[in-house]
Design a protein around this motif. Structure first.
Motif, short mmCIF file in Angstrom:
data_model
loop_
_atom_site.label_atom_id
_atom_site.label_comp_id
_atom_site.label_asym_id
_atom_site.label_seq_id
_atom_site.Cartn_x
_atom_site.Cartn_y
_atom_site.Cartn_z
N CYS A 5 -1.72 -7.11 4.31
CA CYS A 5 -3.01 -6.45 4.45
C CYS A 5 -3.21 -5.46 3.31
O CYS A 5 -2.35 -5.27 2.46
N VAL A 6 -4.33 -4.81 3.34
CA VAL A 6 -4.65 -3.77 2.39
C VAL A 6 -4.35 -2.44 3.05
O VAL A 6 -4.64 -2.25 4.23
N GLU A 7 -3.77 -1.52 2.29
CA GLU A 7 -3.49 -0.18 2.80
C GLU A 7 -4.33 0.83 2.02
O GLU A 7 -4.60 0.64 0.84
N LEU A 8 -4.73 1.90 2.71
CA LEU A 8 -5.52 2.96 2.09
C LEU A 8 -4.77 4.27 2.16
O LEU A 8 -4.06 4.54 3.12
N ALA A 9 -4.97 5.08 1.13
CA ALA A 9 -4.48 6.46 1.13
C ALA A 9 -5.68 7.33 0.76
O ALA A 9 -6.30 7.12 -0.28
N TRP A 10 -6.01 8.23 1.62
CA TRP A 10 -7.19 9.08 1.40
C TRP A 10 -6.84 10.14 0.39
O TRP A 10 -5.74 10.67 0.41
N THR B 149 3.64 10.12 -5.28
CA THR B 149 4.35 9.48 -4.18
C THR B 149 4.08 10.21 -2.87
O THR B 149 4.54 9.77 -1.83
N ALA B 150 3.35 11.32 -2.92
CA ALA B 150 3.06 12.09 -1.72
C ALA B 150 1.90 11.51 -0.90
O ALA B 150 1.58 12.04 0.15
N LEU B 151 1.29 10.45 -1.37
CA LEU B 151 0.19 9.85 -0.62
C LEU B 151 0.68 9.30 0.71
O LEU B 151 1.78 8.76 0.80
N ARG B 152 -0.12 9.45 1.74
CA ARG B 152 0.20 8.87 3.05
C ARG B 152 -0.60 7.59 3.20
O ARG B 152 -1.81 7.62 3.37
N TRP B 153 0.09 6.48 3.15
CA TRP B 153 -0.56 5.17 3.22
C TRP B 153 -0.81 4.81 4.67
O TRP B 153 0.02 5.03 5.54
N ARG B 154 -1.99 4.22 4.94
CA ARG B 154 -2.35 3.78 6.28
C ARG B 154 -2.69 2.31 6.26
O ARG B 154 -3.44 1.85 5.41
N LYS B 155 -2.16 1.61 7.23
CA LYS B 155 -2.45 0.19 7.41
C LYS B 155 -3.31 0.06 8.66
O LYS B 155 -3.11 0.78 9.62
N SER B 156 -4.22 -0.86 8.65
CA SER B 156 -5.07 -1.07 9.81
C SER B 156 -4.24 -1.36 11.05
O SER B 156 -3.28 -2.13 11.00
#
Length: 64
Positions: free
Chosen positions: A18-23, A3-10
């Motif tokens: 939309c699709v969100e990415l977590a590096w 749950t520590a992932l930082r999700w980013r939305k365009s």
């Protein structure tokens, strides 16, 4: 998945759909955040930037 992932939305999205990415390796649909897809994002991002996944440039049968 952590749950520590930082999700980013365009920043270019006009809605919540939309699709969100977590590096470095997670993708999810913002409408349905579970489940997530684990993937190597660097090759995917490189392919998108190069246009290799653009169906107007490359037929889908050549994507394998």
């Amino acid at each position: 998945m952590s749950t520590a992932l930082r999700w980013r939305k365009s920043s270019r999205t006009g809605s919540a759909d939309c699709v969100e990415l977590a590096w470095p390796a997670a993708i999810r649909d913002s409408k349905h955040p579970a489940p997530t897809l684990r993937a190597a994002l660097a090759p995917l991002i490189a392919a998108v930037k190069s246009g290799a996944l653009d169906p107007r440039r490359t037929p889908p049968d050549a994507w394998s």
